[in-house]
Design a protein around this motif. Sequence first.
Motif, PDB file in Angstrom:
ATOM      1  N   GLY A 386      42.019  42.677  45.343  1.00  0.00           N
ATOM      2  CA  GLY A 386      42.951  41.584  45.081  1.00  0.00           C
ATOM      3  C   GLY A 386      42.257  40.259  44.847  1.00  0.00           C
ATOM      4  N   LEU A 387      41.290  39.928  45.711  1.00  0.00           N
ATOM      5  CA  LEU A 387      40.563  38.665  45.553  1.00  0.00           C
ATOM      6  C   LEU A 387      39.679  38.679  44.311  1.00  0.00           C
ATOM      7  CD1 LEU A 387      39.609  37.979  49.287  1.00  0.00           C
ATOM      8  CD2 LEU A 387      41.239  36.699  47.893  1.00  0.00           C
ATOM      9  N   ASN A 388      39.097  39.842  44.007  1.00  0.00           N
ATOM     10  CA  ASN A 388      38.301  39.938  42.770  1.00  0.00           C
ATOM     11  C   ASN A 388      39.155  39.637  41.544  1.00  0.00           C
ATOM     12  OD1 ASN A 388      35.921  40.553  44.047  1.00  0.00           O
ATOM     13  ND2 ASN A 388      35.958  42.737  43.566  1.00  0.00           N
ATOM     14  N   PHE A 389      40.340  40.242  41.486  1.00  0.00           N
ATOM     15  CA  PHE A 389      41.244  39.981  40.358  1.00  0.00           C
ATOM     16  C   PHE A 389      41.622  38.502  40.295  1.00  0.00           C
ATOM     17  CE2 PHE A 389      42.491  44.582  39.954  1.00  0.00           C
ATOM     18  CZ  PHE A 389      42.220  44.669  38.594  1.00  0.00           C
ATOM     19  N   TYR A 390      41.841  37.909  41.460  1.00  0.00           N
ATOM     20  CA  TYR A 390      42.222  36.485  41.488  1.00  0.00           C
ATOM     21  C   TYR A 390      41.100  35.618  40.932  1.00  0.00           C
ATOM     22  CZ  TYR A 390      43.155  31.783  43.120  1.00  0.00           C
ATOM     23  OH  TYR A 390      43.344  30.419  43.172  1.00  0.00           O
ATOM     24  N   PHE A 391      39.880  35.814  41.431  1.00  0.00           N
ATOM     25  CA  PHE A 391      38.763  34.967  40.999  1.00  0.00           C
ATOM     26  C   PHE A 391      38.372  35.226  39.548  1.00  0.00           C
ATOM     27  CE2 PHE A 391      37.953  34.625  45.651  1.00  0.00           C
ATOM     28  CZ  PHE A 391      37.955  33.240  45.733  1.00  0.00           C
ATOM     29  N   ASN A 393      40.456  36.307  37.077  1.00  0.00           N
ATOM     30  CA  ASN A 393      41.522  35.888  36.152  1.00  0.00           C
ATOM     31  C   ASN A 393      41.926  34.422  36.267  1.00  0.00           C
ATOM     32  OD1 ASN A 393      41.821  38.513  35.057  1.00  0.00           O
ATOM     33  ND2 ASN A 393      43.067  39.124  36.808  1.00  0.00           N
ATOM     34  N   ASN A 394      41.657  33.791  37.416  1.00  0.00           N
ATOM     35  CA  ASN A 394      42.172  32.439  37.632  1.00  0.00           C
ATOM     36  C   ASN A 394      41.099  31.371  37.817  1.00  0.00           C
ATOM     37  OD1 ASN A 394      45.256  32.954  37.970  1.00  0.00           O
ATOM     38  ND2 ASN A 394      44.296  34.471  39.301  1.00  0.00           N
ATOM     39  N   THR A 395      39.833  31.774  37.797  1.00  0.00           N
ATOM     40  CA  THR A 395      38.764  30.784  37.949  1.00  0.00           C
ATOM     41  C   THR A 395      37.644  31.087  36.959  1.00  0.00           C
ATOM     42  OG1 THR A 395      37.400  32.010  39.561  1.00  0.00           O
ATOM     43  CG2 THR A 395      39.270  30.752  40.425  1.00  0.00           C
ATOM     44  N   GLY A 401      32.637  33.801  42.397  1.00  0.00           N
ATOM     45  CA  GLY A 401      33.968  34.197  42.845  1.00  0.00           C
ATOM     46  C   GLY A 401      33.953  35.572  43.488  1.00  0.00           C
ATOM     47  N   SER A 405      34.932  36.475  47.320  1.00  0.00           N
ATOM     48  CA  SER A 405      35.863  37.565  47.606  1.00  0.00           C
ATOM     49  C   SER A 405      35.287  38.500  48.659  1.00  0.00           C
ATOM     50  CB  SER A 405      36.160  38.339  46.317  1.00  0.00           C
ATOM     51  OG  SER A 405      36.810  39.564  46.594  1.00  0.00           O
TER      52      SER A 405
END
Length: 500
Positions: A386-391, A393-395, A401, A405
């Motif tokens: 989840g954190l990998n996808f966040y960093f 896609n969003n940073t 990132g 994560s």
Amino acid sequence: MSVVARQGFKYSVIGYIGFLIGMISALFIVPIDLGFYGTLRYIMSTAEMLVPFVVFGISYSNVKFFHKVSQDGKQQNMLSLSLAAVFINFIIFLGIFFVFPYFYPELRNMKVWKIKETILPLILLLSLCAIFNKYISNYKRIVVTNIFDNLFPKIANIGAFLIFLYLSSRFAENSSTPENTAFLFFFGMFVLMLLGYIFYANRLDKIKLDFKTDYFKKDKFYKQFATYSFFGFLGTFGNYMAINSFMIGEYLGMEENGIYSVLLALVSLISIPQLGLFNISAPIISKNLADGDMEDLDRFHKKTSLTIYFLGAVLFSCIMVGFPYLTHFMPKNGVMLREYEPVIWIWGSAVLVDLATGFNGNIISLSKYYKFNILMMLLLAGLTVGLNFYFINNTDLKLIGIALSTAISLTTYNLIKIVFNYFMFKVSPLSIEMIFVSIICTLAITVAIVLPVFENNFINLMYKPAVVLILIFIGNYFTKIFPVEQYLNMKFIKSILKFK
């Protein structure tokens, strides 16, 4: 010196040899073509990530129930049926793998599908090796298996990479011969690894294939075995490094995966002492839990945790002050790696927290609460993905990132396990000595950083880590945190040279 100390030390020596092979290649060879090296690491990491679906936790049951089956003289029966189950699971896995694209056609566009001819056979080899690895650990012999498990993959990586570089200069740019030949060598090394496992297991206890199911049917023992295996399988999803490598390769690119692998090779140095101790300690933990001797387990837990934390902290301190000067000796891409220096700090700190918590997971896995460890591993995997996808896609942090994560998920995972073990078993890995270790290492790093920087980077690379080591040794001399004298004597040195 005890078998734990000897085997743990020898295991670590093999680990350092493997590290040196990987590090030398990472510094002087890999930067030539980070893209292809990233592909090799992607293949290995993807296979490691998918192996649990084939092993299905059976390897852990070979440790959990070994004492019981060996008393009944059925250890060969357990090994034989375990290997047979892996073959059956692999056939089922293949069926699912090839049917899946009909429901999710986008899978055909992923890299895992495009290089499946190499990944799928590797999954079977690694699955069989996993069974033998855990089975052999019951005999408290982990040194030779570590040669297979640690050195062979390193040789496979560097050998395949060198073959690719050599053939690339001989064939046209669009030729597939260099890559295919490199993959063939890569795969062949794992075939040799499996043969080595079989030979060594046979040497310890002559293998006698026994596929009879009578023993497992008696008192429905197969249900206990299958249940523990299933929950062991659920608890194997926390291989965050393999998950990271897979996601980096798929979403950021193979060159970034190559950079990630080089940085990971540095960080992995910190955790090498942990691996040997954990493998050889599993039977001891299991015995303490069976006897209900929580006081002895707590003492062993604290002592082991402090040892690996101290060694990890020393190594991490040297890496932090030496890494900026190390990148100057790379043939190319050194500047790119230097830009990702924060990754070393973040990952290294997370690994140190993991070392400080000791074998928390092993205690839970070998106890009646092993199902809780499954929840924790699923939490770790879920947070990492989840954190990998966040960093991603969003940073724009990229590998930084990914490092954040990993640090967040791994620290959360370990803190929860500390609290659980304290309330359930009254054991804890934490001790006041760890605070002193942290203070001493922090002071040593600070002093080394503020010392003058010479124009010659080789001098900086040598003298700054040396200053760190000297200051830590002085601090340890007065605080008596780590018993160096137990390891720097002729009796211990003679004992570790006996490879039995």
